[in-house]
Design an enzyme around this catalytic site. Structure first.
Site, PDB file in Angstrom:
ATOM      1  CG  LEU A 124      -0.912   1.289   1.615  1.00  0.00           C
ATOM      2  CD1 LEU A 124      -2.821   1.363   0.901  1.00  0.00           C
ATOM      3  CD2 LEU A 124      -2.935   0.575   2.801  1.00  0.00           C
ATOM      4  N   PRO A 127       6.175   6.805  -1.475  1.00  0.00           N
ATOM      5  CG  PRO A 127       7.848   6.197  -2.429  1.00  0.00           C
ATOM      6  CD  PRO A 127       6.855   5.973  -2.459  1.00  0.00           C
ATOM      7  N   GLY A 130       2.376   7.812   3.468  1.00  0.00           N
ATOM      8  CA  GLY A 130       2.422   6.803   4.422  1.00  0.00           C
ATOM      9  C   GLY A 130       1.522   6.753   5.378  1.00  0.00           C
ATOM     10  CB  THR A 157       7.227  -5.949   5.327  1.00  0.00           C
ATOM     11  OG1 THR A 157       7.384  -5.065   6.225  1.00  0.00           O
ATOM     12  CG2 THR A 157       7.863  -7.647   6.505  1.00  0.00           C
ATOM     13  CD  GLN A 336      18.908   1.514  32.837  1.00  0.00           C
ATOM     14  OE1 GLN A 336      18.734   2.260  31.631  1.00  0.00           O
ATOM     15  NE2 GLN A 336      19.524   2.585  33.512  1.00  0.00           N
ATOM     16  N   GLY A 340      25.001  -3.386  32.025  1.00  0.00           N
ATOM     17  CA  GLY A 340      25.595  -3.759  30.819  1.00  0.00           C
ATOM     18  C   GLY A 340      25.696  -4.692  29.671  1.00  0.00           C
ATOM     19  CD  GLU A 363       0.714  -5.140   9.658  1.00  0.00           C
ATOM     20  OE1 GLU A 363      -1.046  -4.721   9.470  1.00  0.00           O
ATOM     21  OE2 GLU A 363       0.756  -5.529   8.514  1.00  0.00           O
ATOM     22  CD  GLU A 367       2.336   8.446  15.905  1.00  0.00           C
ATOM     23  OE1 GLU A 367       3.118   8.195  15.787  1.00  0.00           O
ATOM     24  OE2 GLU A 367       2.960   8.621  17.565  1.00  0.00           O
TER      25      GLU A 367
HETATM   26  C1  LIG Z   1      10.410  -1.891   8.287  1.00  0.00           C
HETATM   27  C2  LIG Z   1       8.724  -1.493   7.469  1.00  0.00           C
HETATM   28  C3  LIG Z   1       7.906  -2.443   6.964  1.00  0.00           C
HETATM   29  C4  LIG Z   1       7.127  -2.041   6.447  1.00  0.00           C
HETATM   30  N1  LIG Z   1       6.298  -2.228   5.980  1.00  0.00           N
HETATM   31  C5  LIG Z   1       5.242  -2.490   4.923  1.00  0.00           C
HETATM   32  C6  LIG Z   1       4.674  -3.117   4.442  1.00  0.00           C
HETATM   33  O1  LIG Z   1       4.409  -4.624   4.194  1.00  0.00           O
HETATM   34  N2  LIG Z   1       3.559  -2.630   3.155  1.00  0.00           N
HETATM   35  C7  LIG Z   1       2.949  -1.565   3.157  1.00  0.00           C
HETATM   36  O2  LIG Z   1       2.128  -0.810   2.608  1.00  0.00           O
HETATM   37  N3  LIG Z   1       3.688  -0.689   3.770  1.00  0.00           N
HETATM   38  C8  LIG Z   1       4.334  -1.558   5.133  1.00  0.00           C
HETATM   39  N4  LIG Z   1       5.784  -0.120   5.975  1.00  0.00           N
HETATM   40  C9  LIG Z   1       4.890   0.796   5.621  1.00  0.00           C
HETATM   41  C10 LIG Z   1       4.449   1.565   6.976  1.00  0.00           C
HETATM   42  O3  LIG Z   1       2.642   1.339   6.938  1.00  0.00           O
HETATM   43  C11 LIG Z   1       4.691   3.085   7.224  1.00  0.00           C
HETATM   44  O4  LIG Z   1       5.884   3.516   7.126  1.00  0.00           O
HETATM   45  C12 LIG Z   1       3.700   4.193   8.422  1.00  0.00           C
HETATM   46  O5  LIG Z   1       2.062   4.158   8.059  1.00  0.00           O
HETATM   47  C13 LIG Z   1       3.805   5.736   8.384  1.00  0.00           C
HETATM   48  O6  LIG Z   1       4.292   5.843   7.293  1.00  0.00           O
HETATM   49  P1  LIG Z   1       5.283   6.945   7.065  1.00  0.00           P
HETATM   50  O7  LIG Z   1       6.520   6.279   6.818  1.00  0.00           O
HETATM   51  O8  LIG Z   1       5.718   7.284   5.340  1.00  0.00           O
HETATM   52  O9  LIG Z   1       5.412   8.056   8.308  1.00  0.00           O
HETATM   53  P2  LIG Z   1       5.148   9.840   7.498  1.00  0.00           P
HETATM   54  O10 LIG Z   1       3.139   9.139   7.321  1.00  0.00           O
HETATM   55  O11 LIG Z   1       5.555  10.637   7.359  1.00  0.00           O
HETATM   56  O12 LIG Z   1       4.533   9.626   9.405  1.00  0.00           O
HETATM   57  C14 LIG Z   1       5.932  10.634  10.246  1.00  0.00           C
HETATM   58  C15 LIG Z   1       5.015  10.787  11.445  1.00  0.00           C
HETATM   59  O13 LIG Z   1       4.153  11.230  11.874  1.00  0.00           O
HETATM   60  C16 LIG Z   1       3.052  11.774  11.990  1.00  0.00           C
HETATM   61  N5  LIG Z   1       1.710  11.115  11.494  1.00  0.00           N
HETATM   62  C17 LIG Z   1       1.387  11.417   9.668  1.00  0.00           C
HETATM   63  N6  LIG Z   1       0.176  11.975  10.148  1.00  0.00           N
HETATM   64  C18 LIG Z   1      -0.719  12.190  11.603  1.00  0.00           C
HETATM   65  C19 LIG Z   1      -1.350  13.036  11.632  1.00  0.00           C
HETATM   66  N7  LIG Z   1      -2.589  13.506  10.710  1.00  0.00           N
HETATM   67  N8  LIG Z   1      -1.960  13.103  13.077  1.00  0.00           N
HETATM   68  C20 LIG Z   1      -0.847  13.126  13.401  1.00  0.00           C
HETATM   69  N9  LIG Z   1       0.286  12.350  13.019  1.00  0.00           N
HETATM   70  C21 LIG Z   1       1.028  12.555  12.006  1.00  0.00           C
HETATM   71  C22 LIG Z   1       3.089   9.623  12.252  1.00  0.00           C
HETATM   72  O14 LIG Z   1       2.535   9.129  13.128  1.00  0.00           O
HETATM   73  C23 LIG Z   1       4.122   9.735  12.075  1.00  0.00           C
HETATM   74  O15 LIG Z   1       5.095   9.686  13.445  1.00  0.00           O
HETATM   75  C24 LIG Z   1       6.474  -0.181   6.436  1.00  0.00           C
HETATM   76  C25 LIG Z   1       7.721   0.355   7.002  1.00  0.00           C
HETATM   77  C26 LIG Z   1       8.758  -0.249   7.391  1.00  0.00           C
HETATM   78  C27 LIG Z   1       8.867   1.222   8.373  1.00  0.00           C
END
Ligand SMILES: Cc1cc2nc3c(=O)[nH]c(=O)nc-3n(C[C@H](O)[C@H](O)[C@H](O)COP(=O)(O)OP(=O)(O)OC[C@H]3O[C@@H](n4cnc5c(N)ncnc54)[C@H](O)[C@@H]3O)c2cc1C
Length: 379
Positions: A124, A127, A130, A157, A336, A340, A363, A367
């Site tokens: 889903l 870049p 998210g 993943t 903690q 160490g 997932e 937030e």
């Molecule tokens: C190791 C890993 C595995 C993953 N696996 C998958 C997968 O298999 N399939 C898939 O589709 N995706 C996958 N993801 C994507 C993952 O679901 C997203 O990284 C996640 O949903 C957050 O999106 P973002 O990284 O773009 O953060 P952003 O959306 O840019 O958010 C940045 C920060 O802002 C906060 N934020 C954003 N909008 C709001 C709001 N409206 N209110 C309050 N806070 C907010 C977020 O909580 C976060 O703390 C994976 C990510 C990682 C790192």
């Protein structure tokens, strides 16, 4: 109200625990360094009958309940949570196919997955999409019997090792999230699909998380899941079930870190007495065990509602929030309490601490879980 596992659930839990201790434990540290995903262990897990537990027999599953699956995620994650999440995400894929695919689509992938011959992934995130996943802009344009797909999915993943993908793309950009449509994609054989950058992560090192790039990829129209424009709803539904899996990963991490630390605190002596004989660290363990128990109850309640056919969306968010926060807190506090030694690789809690962090992010970040929960409070 009955809090006991059934005899069948206990047997599955014991089987998963035995598998984790026998097959996963000895190589977990090494895989954390090599970042190699052990596909051969997925095969073994399938041979043990531990994949597809919660799906019907007609598709090669075992017709058990969702808690049986959750117990397996928890047990695998106690020992190697990178393996635990690979298993859980493959199941998120399967949930999507099972709920929204047709008979041919289910038969195409489910029996192979359950034998341990293949893995699934769920794509889903992009870049620029998210947390706001509904704004995904990878496009699918119909041409005769096919769709032509262009765009990039990131952070997916399992993608670098998976055979199948539940892909969410936009078939009508003018409609925003209502233009999103889901497809079942054969990752390894579809022309125009390739794996891009494989991520170098903080934790869950051996789980393969990568970009999936679509360059005029040709997907047969009969691989569309359900109806056009319903893809976002399908994705959110699959994610509700998936969040219970991530919660189980967090719970497994918390429990395992707690158990290791408990034993260490009994053995390690300073000032002539074991660490656990000091009230401050012992009280911390009392609080942590209480919080682990609370998180487990929330998770099992969410699973129960899922099994009863009730709406469990908010419960899944609460379970994910509680179990993954407890994973981060317990792994931090346990290091903690071990001093160490806890910071060193040998004790495994250091790896669990790194693995715990991602559970608060994927997932849907915690937030976003709070957005779902508060949205329900103030609806
Ligand atoms: C190791 C890993 C595995 C993953 N696996 C998958 C997968 O298999 N399939 C898939 O589709 N995706 C996958 N993801 C994507 C993952 O679901 C997203 O990284 C996640 O949903 C957050 O999106 P973002 O990284 O773009 O953060 P952003 O959306 O840019 O958010 C940045 C920060 O802002 C906060 N934020 C954003 N909008 C709001 C709001 N409206 N209110 C309050 N806070 C907010 C977020 O909580 C976060 O703390 C994976 C990510 C990682 C790192």
């Amino acid at each position: 109200m009955n809090f006991a596992l059934t005899e069948e659930q206990k047997k599955i839990q014991e089987k998963a625990r035995a598998f984790a201790e026998r097959e996963l434990a000895s190589g977990a540290q090494e895989r954390d360094l090599s970042e190699e995903f052990p596909m051969y262990l997925i095969k073994k897990l399938g041979e043990e009958g531990l994949i597809g537990l919660q799906f019907p027999k007609e598709y090669g599953g075992q017709g058990k309940d969702y808690l049986s699956f959750i117990l397996v995620v928890e047990e695998l994650s106690k020992v190697d949570s990178a393996f635990g999440i690979a298993y859980a995400i493959s199941s998120t894929f399967t949930t999507g196919i099972y709920l929204f695919g047709n008979d041919a689509q289910k038969k195409h992938c489910m029996p192979r997955l359950f034998r341990g011959d293949a893995l699934g992934c769920f794509a889903l995130t992009e870049p620029d999409a998210g947390s706001d996943a509904g704004s995904a802009k990878t496009t699918a344009v119909r041409e005769g019997d096919h769709y032509i797909i262009n765009g990039t999915k990131c952070f997916i993943t399992n993608s670098a090792v998976a055979d199948y993908c539940m892909l969410i793309v936009n078939t009508d950009l003018s409609k925003g999230s209502k233009g999103l449509t889901a497809f079942l994609v054969d990752l390894k054989t579809t022309p125009g699909v390739r794996i891009g950058h494989i991520e170098n992560k903080c934790g869950i090192k051996s789980a393969k998380v990568a970009e999936v790039i679509f360059e005029n990829a040709v997907i047969p129209a009969d691989r569309m899941l359900g109806q056009e424009g319903k893809g976002f709803r399908y994705a959110l539904t699959a994610l509700d079930a998936g969040r219970l899996g991530v919660a189980a990963q967090g719970l497994g991490l918390a429990q395992a870190a707690f158990d290791i630390t408990k034993e260490y605190m009994k053995q390690r002596k300073q000032f002539g007495k074991p660490i656990c004989a000091n009230q401050y660290p012992a009280f911390k363990m009392a609080d942590l065990e209480t919080e682990i128990d609370m998180a487990r109850l929330l998770l099992y309640k969410g699973v129960w509602k899922q099994q009863e056919g009730m709406n469990f969306s908010v419960d899944a968010s609460k379970a994910k929030l509680a179990c993954t926060n407890v994973a981060m807190k317990v792994t931090t506090e346990c290091i903690q309490n071990m001093g160490g030694a806890g910071y060193m690789r040998e004790q495994n809690v250091e790896r669990m601490f790194r693995d715990a962090k991602i559970t608060q992010i994927y997932e849907g970040t915690n937030e976003i879980q709070r957005l779902i929960i508060s949205g329900n409070i103030f609806k």
